[in-house]
Design an enzyme around this catalytic site. Structure first.
Site, PDB file in Angstrom:
ATOM      1  N   TRP A 109      67.628  12.502   1.747  1.00  0.00           N
ATOM      2  CA  TRP A 109      68.197  11.600   2.748  1.00  0.00           C
ATOM      3  C   TRP A 109      69.241  10.680   2.131  1.00  0.00           C
ATOM      4  O   TRP A 109      70.254  10.373   2.754  1.00  0.00           O
ATOM      5  CB  TRP A 109      67.078  10.810   3.434  1.00  0.00           C
ATOM      6  CG  TRP A 109      66.031  11.721   3.987  1.00  0.00           C
ATOM      7  CD1 TRP A 109      64.722  11.802   3.618  1.00  0.00           C
ATOM      8  CD2 TRP A 109      66.223  12.750   4.979  1.00  0.00           C
ATOM      9  NE1 TRP A 109      64.087  12.805   4.319  1.00  0.00           N
ATOM     10  CE2 TRP A 109      64.978  13.394   5.153  1.00  0.00           C
ATOM     11  CE3 TRP A 109      67.315  13.172   5.730  1.00  0.00           C
ATOM     12  CZ2 TRP A 109      64.800  14.442   6.060  1.00  0.00           C
ATOM     13  CZ3 TRP A 109      67.142  14.218   6.624  1.00  0.00           C
ATOM     14  CH2 TRP A 109      65.910  14.841   6.780  1.00  0.00           C
ATOM     15  N   LYS A 113      57.786   6.584  12.038  1.00  0.00           N
ATOM     16  CA  LYS A 113      56.790   6.726  10.983  1.00  0.00           C
ATOM     17  C   LYS A 113      55.812   5.545  10.971  1.00  0.00           C
ATOM     18  O   LYS A 113      54.613   5.741  10.917  1.00  0.00           O
ATOM     19  CB  LYS A 113      57.481   6.880   9.632  1.00  0.00           C
ATOM     20  CG  LYS A 113      58.442   8.070   9.604  1.00  0.00           C
ATOM     21  CD  LYS A 113      59.196   8.155   8.292  1.00  0.00           C
ATOM     22  CE  LYS A 113      60.304   9.205   8.355  1.00  0.00           C
ATOM     23  NZ  LYS A 113      59.819  10.555   8.588  1.00  0.00           N
ATOM     24  N   ASP A 142      67.827   1.875   3.430  1.00  0.00           N
ATOM     25  CA  ASP A 142      67.183   2.745   4.408  1.00  0.00           C
ATOM     26  C   ASP A 142      65.680   2.647   4.172  1.00  0.00           C
ATOM     27  O   ASP A 142      65.157   3.146   3.176  1.00  0.00           O
ATOM     28  CB  ASP A 142      67.683   4.181   4.234  1.00  0.00           C
ATOM     29  CG  ASP A 142      66.960   5.178   5.135  1.00  0.00           C
ATOM     30  OD1 ASP A 142      66.131   4.746   5.965  1.00  0.00           O
ATOM     31  OD2 ASP A 142      67.234   6.380   5.002  1.00  0.00           O
TER      32      ASP A 142
END
Length: 360
Positions: free
Chosen positions: A101, A192, A168
């Site tokens: 990511w 999440k 992030d």
């Protein structure tokens, strides 16, 4: 049979969220309307948005110097939206490459300006996160990913730099206490630890909004979105409501400090079993960087991998297959996952060990 869901996301949410969200679908707060048909311009949704922001500020101790946004889409969208707003053709930004990511964020940023990769863990298959790197002081910002869902690594210390830090936090936001003032911006997909898929949380220092590139469409402009308090266009009403419910649940559970203690207990229990069990090996090479959210490990004999997945599923343990193409296992221990579920996984690992090595 009760299922124990260790999925990397969308992930398990608290029963409190499921029950309240189900009620809201049928009749939100006695209005006679489903929340799915409730206008985002209504007083009902205004109350949801205001309470969600207030609770997030309280839980994370977010100062008023920061704007809080709830926007449609996930973190991958912001991989592009951040440099679109802040990185210009004659400027550069610094990035840490710690996994898939983070690498995707780097690739998106290169469309908009110079990108300096301060360090990369790719050569070591991202089994650890590089440290001790230098961040160029002329960078517009420094970007990193705090927790890597695929590889099971985490960086708990915020890198020291004089430039704005953008992080992030998609897979570990609200799982541990943080000092928001160390960051210029935090962003996270919520599916999440913070709600249902479809919305992202943005916490951005207001002075950064003063330097947003003015020559971009309003729909992508963080300053415009902040001025309109997340209501420039129709937001994901129901997903934001699930985020509010999740924040309410966190507050009821004692806040971030209490949930962090539980997350430490859960992760330690599973890591101890991985280190003890004769059939498995942990993936992360640096033990100080082991994630509390995503526990990654291998079967010492790859031919036993599918057998263990089947063995676990028969006992109600699901969602532990690693991300596609990476092999092995990943158990995600997000906030709502109970200690009971972790104990069940540990018991299954022990039973599988005795099954494969009887009498050993």
């Amino acid at each position: 049979m009760k299922l124990h869901n260790f999925s990397g996301g969308p992930a398990i949410l608290p029963d409190y969220v499921y029950h309240k969200a189900a009620d809201a679908i049928k009749n939100y707060n006695g209005t006679g309307l489903s929340l799915l048909e409730t206008s985002h311009r209504s007083s009902a949704f205004a109350g949801i948005l205001m309470e969600a922001e207030a609770l997030l500020r309280e839980l994370l101790s977010i100062p008023q110097a920061y704007a809080v946004l709830f926007l449609a889409g996930g973190a991958s969208q912001h991989f592009a939206q951040i440099p679109l707003n802040l990185l210009h053709k004659d400027t550069g930004a610094a990035y840490l490459d710690s996994g898939v990511w983070a690498a995707n964020a780097i690739n998106e940023a290169r469309y908009y300006g110079r990108v300096h990769v301060v360090a990369s863990g790719k050569a070591e298959a991202y089994r650890s996160i590089p440290t001790g790197f230098a961040i160029p002081e002329d960078s517009i910002y420094f970007h990193y990913t705090s927790n890597n869902t695929i590889y099971g690594t985490t960086l708990r210390e915020v890198p020291q730099t004089s430039v704005p830090v953008i992080c992030d936090m998609s897979s570990d936001i609200l799982s541990a206490e943080i000092d928001v003032t160390k960051f210029g911006m935090i962003y996270a997909s919520v599916q999440k630890n913070a709600g249902a898929a479809g919305v992202s949380i943005i916490v951005i220092r207001k002075d950064l909004l003063d330097n947003v590139n003015p020559d971009i469409p309003n729909i992508f402009n963080y300053a415009t979105l902040a001025t309109n308090r997340s209501l420039y266009n129709t937001p994901p009403v129901f997903a934001i409501y699930t985020t509010l419910l999740n924040l309410q649940w966190l507050q009821r559970e004692g806040g971030i400090s209490a949930i962090e203690k539980r997350n430490i207990e859960k992760s330690q229990l599973l890591y101890e079993e991985i280190d003890r069990n004769r059939l498995f090996t942990g993936r992360v090479s640096n033990s100080t960087q082991r994630s509390r959210m995503n526990i990654t490990f291998w079967a010492d004999k790859p031919e036993q991998e599918q057998a263990f997945l089947d063995f676990a599923a028969e006992r109600g343990v699901v969602g532990i297959k690693q991300y596609a193409d990476y092999g092995g296992f990943r158990a995600s221990l997000y906030n709502a996952l109970s200690l009971e579920s972790v104990k069940t996984l540990v018991a299954v690992m022990q039973e599988f060990e005795h099954h494969m090595q009887p009498g050993a």
